[in-house]
Structure formats: C-alpha cells, structure tokens
Design an enzyme around this catalytic site. Sequence first.
Site, PDB file in Angstrom:
ATOM      1  N   CYS A   1     -50.584   5.377 -42.350  1.00 34.54           N
ATOM      2  CA  CYS A   1     -49.596   5.245 -41.273  1.00 34.54           C
ATOM      3  C   CYS A   1     -50.079   4.363 -40.127  1.00 34.54           C
ATOM      4  CB  CYS A   1     -49.218   6.614 -40.731  1.00 34.54           C
ATOM      5  SG  CYS A   1     -48.254   7.553 -41.900  1.00 34.54           S
TER       6      CYS A   1
HETATM    7  N1  COA Z   1     -36.341  24.201 -45.955  1.00 29.31           N
HETATM    8  C1  COA Z   1     -36.467  25.480 -45.546  1.00 29.31           C
HETATM    9  N2  COA Z   1     -37.663  26.075 -45.318  1.00 29.31           N
HETATM   10  C2  COA Z   1     -38.777  25.336 -45.506  1.00 29.31           C
HETATM   11  C3  COA Z   1     -38.706  24.001 -45.937  1.00 29.31           C
HETATM   12  C4  COA Z   1     -37.428  23.445 -46.165  1.00 29.31           C
HETATM   13  N3  COA Z   1     -37.287  22.158 -46.576  1.00 29.31           N
HETATM   14  N4  COA Z   1     -39.959  23.508 -46.047  1.00 29.31           N
HETATM   15  C5  COA Z   1     -40.789  24.499 -45.686  1.00 29.31           C
HETATM   16  N5  COA Z   1     -40.084  25.608 -45.388  1.00 29.31           N
HETATM   17  C6  COA Z   1     -40.614  26.910 -44.959  1.00 29.31           C
HETATM   18  C7  COA Z   1     -42.065  27.045 -45.358  1.00 29.31           C
HETATM   19  O1  COA Z   1     -42.180  27.492 -46.686  1.00 29.31           O
HETATM   20  C8  COA Z   1     -42.562  28.063 -44.360  1.00 29.31           C
HETATM   21  O2  COA Z   1     -42.170  29.342 -44.760  1.00 29.31           O
HETATM   22  P1  COA Z   1     -43.138  30.609 -44.563  1.00 29.31           P
HETATM   23  O3  COA Z   1     -43.326  30.698 -43.058  1.00 29.31           O
HETATM   24  O4  COA Z   1     -42.372  31.721 -45.148  1.00 29.31           O
HETATM   25  O5  COA Z   1     -44.396  30.248 -45.270  1.00 29.31           O
HETATM   26  C9  COA Z   1     -41.786  27.728 -43.096  1.00 29.31           C
HETATM   27  O6  COA Z   1     -40.631  26.997 -43.548  1.00 29.31           O
HETATM   28  C10 COA Z   1     -42.563  26.872 -42.143  1.00 29.31           C
HETATM   29  O7  COA Z   1     -43.150  25.778 -42.856  1.00 29.31           O
HETATM   30  P2  COA Z   1     -44.204  24.811 -42.224  1.00 29.31           P
HETATM   31  O8  COA Z   1     -44.679  23.839 -43.270  1.00 29.31           O
HETATM   32  O9  COA Z   1     -45.230  25.593 -41.492  1.00 29.31           O
HETATM   33  O10 COA Z   1     -43.264  24.027 -41.200  1.00 29.31           O
HETATM   34  P3  COA Z   1     -43.666  23.140 -39.972  1.00 29.31           P
HETATM   35  O11 COA Z   1     -42.973  23.670 -38.793  1.00 29.31           O
HETATM   36  O12 COA Z   1     -45.130  22.923 -39.895  1.00 29.31           O
HETATM   37  O13 COA Z   1     -42.992  21.748 -40.318  1.00 29.31           O
HETATM   38  C11 COA Z   1     -43.696  19.586 -41.026  1.00 29.31           C
HETATM   39  C12 COA Z   1     -43.392  21.006 -41.421  1.00 29.31           C
HETATM   40  C13 COA Z   1     -44.195  18.803 -42.219  1.00 29.31           C
HETATM   41  C14 COA Z   1     -42.411  18.934 -40.501  1.00 29.31           C
HETATM   42  C15 COA Z   1     -44.735  19.557 -39.899  1.00 29.31           C
HETATM   43  O14 COA Z   1     -45.843  20.327 -40.230  1.00 29.31           O
HETATM   44  C16 COA Z   1     -45.244  18.184 -39.546  1.00 29.31           C
HETATM   45  O15 COA Z   1     -44.487  17.342 -39.141  1.00 29.31           O
HETATM   46  N6  COA Z   1     -46.557  17.968 -39.637  1.00 29.31           N
HETATM   47  C17 COA Z   1     -47.173  16.731 -39.312  1.00 29.31           C
HETATM   48  C18 COA Z   1     -46.515  15.659 -40.047  1.00 29.31           C
HETATM   49  C19 COA Z   1     -47.204  14.362 -39.966  1.00 29.31           C
HETATM   50  O16 COA Z   1     -47.321  13.773 -38.950  1.00 29.31           O
HETATM   51  N7  COA Z   1     -47.668  13.896 -41.057  1.00 29.31           N
HETATM   52  C20 COA Z   1     -48.215  12.642 -41.150  1.00 29.31           C
HETATM   53  C21 COA Z   1     -47.686  12.036 -42.360  1.00 29.31           C
HETATM   54  S1  COA Z   1     -47.932  10.356 -42.220  1.00 29.31           S
END
Ligand code: COA
Length: 375
Positions: free
Chosen positions: A156
């Site tokens: 990225c």
């Molecule tokens: N729909 C519904 N629920 C979902 C889901 C979806 N598409 N995807 C995950 N969940 C659930 C998970 O299973 C989890 O459930 P649990 O609490 O029962 O285990 C819950 O939602 C929370 O998931 P989590 O992964 O902790 O969500 P989050 O708030 O961390 O958001 C991201 C996920 C990826 C958006 C976030 O972590 C993020 O943006 N991280 C950094 C991303 C980044 O900058 N990456 C760099 C890539 S270049």
Amino acid sequence: MYQPAITGTGVFTPSEIITNDELVAAFNAYADRMNAENADAIAAGEMEAIQHSSTEFIIAASGIENRYVLNKSGVLDPEVMAPILRERSDEEPGVMAEMAVDACTKALEQAGVDAAEVDAVLCAASNHERAYPAIAVEIQKLLGCGGFGFDMNVACSSATFGIQAAADMIRAGSIRKALVVNPEICSAHLEWRDRDCHFIFGDVCTAVLLEREEDAKGPHFTIRSTRLATEFSNNIRNNNGFLRRTRNGHMQDRRDMLFMQEGRKVFKQVLPMVSAHIAAHMADEGIAKEDLKRIWLHQANKTMNDFIGKKVMGRVPTPEEQPNILQDYANTSSAGSIIAFSKFSEDMETGDIGLICSFGAGYSVGSVIVERKFV
Ligand code: COA
C-alpha cells in the site's frame, strides 16, 4: 541539487461499480450454497457454517460504500467469486500497462509534457501481473518514453516510495522527468469468499508526473520533503510467489495465496506508527499543525483516517482538509492517497502546504510534504 515538483496527476477508474448491497447478496448466496452442499459436515461439527455478511457491518467497520472493479460479473457470480479477465497474447498490452497508459496520459496532459521527454517510468504497485519483463518497461514503450523503467512493490505504500525514488533521482540530476504509476488490480488478489475482507478492495490506477521545478509550465506542487519507514510484520501477508510450485500442495486453491490480514492488530499497530512518523517528519521540516492545509491519507478505513487526521491536525479536520475517497473507491492499495491528492488539490493556493501519506503491509509508511506553487 535540483528541486523536484509534481506537475501532473491522472486517475484511471474502471467503468464497473459494485455496491455493498450487490456484494453482500452475492456473498450470502455463495454462503448458502456452500452451507447446503456441506450440511452433513456442518451438522457433524467437522466444518463451520459460513456466516452471512451485511452492508451495515461494512459501512460501520470501514466506511466503504462502493468499489470499482475491472470485472463485476465474475466477482458477483456465487459459482466464481473472482474477476474474470480476458486472456491476452504476449503481443497485446498487459492489463496493468493498459490502465497505466490511461492514467499516465492524463498526468502528462495536465503538465503539458510529451511522453518522449520522460526519462524514467516507475511502476509502483502491490502486485505485478507477471515476473518479467518489468511492467514499467512495457508502459515506457506504449507511451513512447525515453530512458528506463522498473517495477517496485511496497504494497500500500508503493506510491510514496516511488515518489521518493523519483524525486531523489531528479534532485541528483540523473533524470529530469519521471512518471510514477500505480496500477492496482486488487480484485484479483482479494478473497471474495471471506466475509472478514471481501468488502475491502477495489481497482484503479493513478499516476504522477515529477519534473524539475524549473521545467514546470503551470500550477504544480513542490516536493519539500519525503520520508519512508518500514518495520517487518506478518499481519498483512500474501504468500503467492514463484516458489509456489516447488512446495507440495501449494498449487491448490489455498487461502494464504491471496490477501490475508489480522485487521484488529493492523489497526492497533499501524495507527501509532503512522501518527508518530508524520509528527516527526513535520517537526523535522519545521511545519506546525496549523501550517498544514490538507492531508491526503491512504484510503483503507474511515476510522483509521479520522484517528490519524485528528492526531496530525490536533483537532478534527474538516472534510475539505482531509478528503476521503474510500467510500467510493474502497481500499485501492497504493493508489488511494494519490486519488485523493489528484481529485482534491487543484483549489489550493500559493504557499499552501499539504501532506500525502500512505501506509500498509510491510509494515510500511511513506510521507510526502508538498507546497502549492504557480508559475
Ligand atoms: N459482515 C458481518 N460481520 C462480519 C463481517 C461481515 N462482512 N466480517 C467480520 N464480521 C464479524 C467478525 O466475525 C467479528 O465477529 P465476532 O466479534 O463474533 O468475532 C466482528 O464482525 C468484528 O470483526 P472484526 O474483524 O474485529 O472487525 P473490525 O471492526 O476490526 O473491522 C476491518 C474489520 C478489516 C475493517 C478493520 O479491522 C480494518 O480496517 N483494519 C485495518 C485495515 C487496513 O488498514 N488494512 C490494510 C490493508 S492494506
């Protein structure tokens, strides 16, 4: 030493859009089909049922509303769940090169520069469609640029790392003009069958033209300073690579051959790293919070950008001061901060200072401090 400047930018945006509702409908149809096919194994506790995705979760967790992709039908087909791109002969332009030519042509037009005047093409992206010859050399040929081209990958952060590399070459005098181009086909290394990440990415290509400031023919951005940093982490990883066929079973459809991340850890670890990086860069350049007119951040997650924006500005920035494009484009890897820069910078006035910052896998972070100038 010569003064480098950004004199043109260009964005290629694919014509196909996937909304969250369309994405979720396709994912849930896939999940239902898989769960029905594996009902016995799920009932016996040998396999976990695939949970549904939801638009509400996607908006709340990321701020993403839509994403552009090169191919929508394959991604939304529950039997396929991946983009389908036409196979091209070696005599045809590659997909990345074709996107790059579009974005680079726009950047050259904005600067009023002929492709033949360009001495270097850097294709800086998070994945390259083949090992060699370098995509950059193909782009150089298609555009009719002189000099040389090479590919680089810092995930990225590729765009800002490319800008520093090109700016340093201009400073030193080894080149006069460079194109840094970021063709990102994220849809092809995203696992659309995994609800934790299926909403994250989109496709796009951005380009910036760098020149000696003395060559600029119109409004431009002086590159005052660049700074890069990396720190190894496995929390964003993709194991696909040329050693794959040397390892037993690695040619199969394996989850680790596509984008994988520990999203929560990324959040917790990257935020302080980026905030400290920007603060140190600004302090060393003698730029106070109140001197900064605009920040163009990497476009991965709205909450992340809100956090960084507040740290950098010392208050909640206005949407004009910290423009986000992730709601429309999703995460486009290295291209995100450059889309924001390209679309939300023309109104800046002489002397206005802004900061481009990208961050991501590696971990990596790159910042570029620019100042608006008119000829
Ligand atoms: N729909 C519904 N629920 C979902 C889901 C979806 N598409 N995807 C995950 N969940 C659930 C998970 O299973 C989890 O459930 P649990 O609490 O029962 O285990 C819950 O939602 C929370 O998931 P989590 O992964 O902790 O969500 P989050 O708030 O961390 O958001 C991201 C996920 C990826 C958006 C976030 O972590 C993020 O943006 N991280 C950094 C991303 C980044 O900058 N990456 C760099 C890539 S270049």
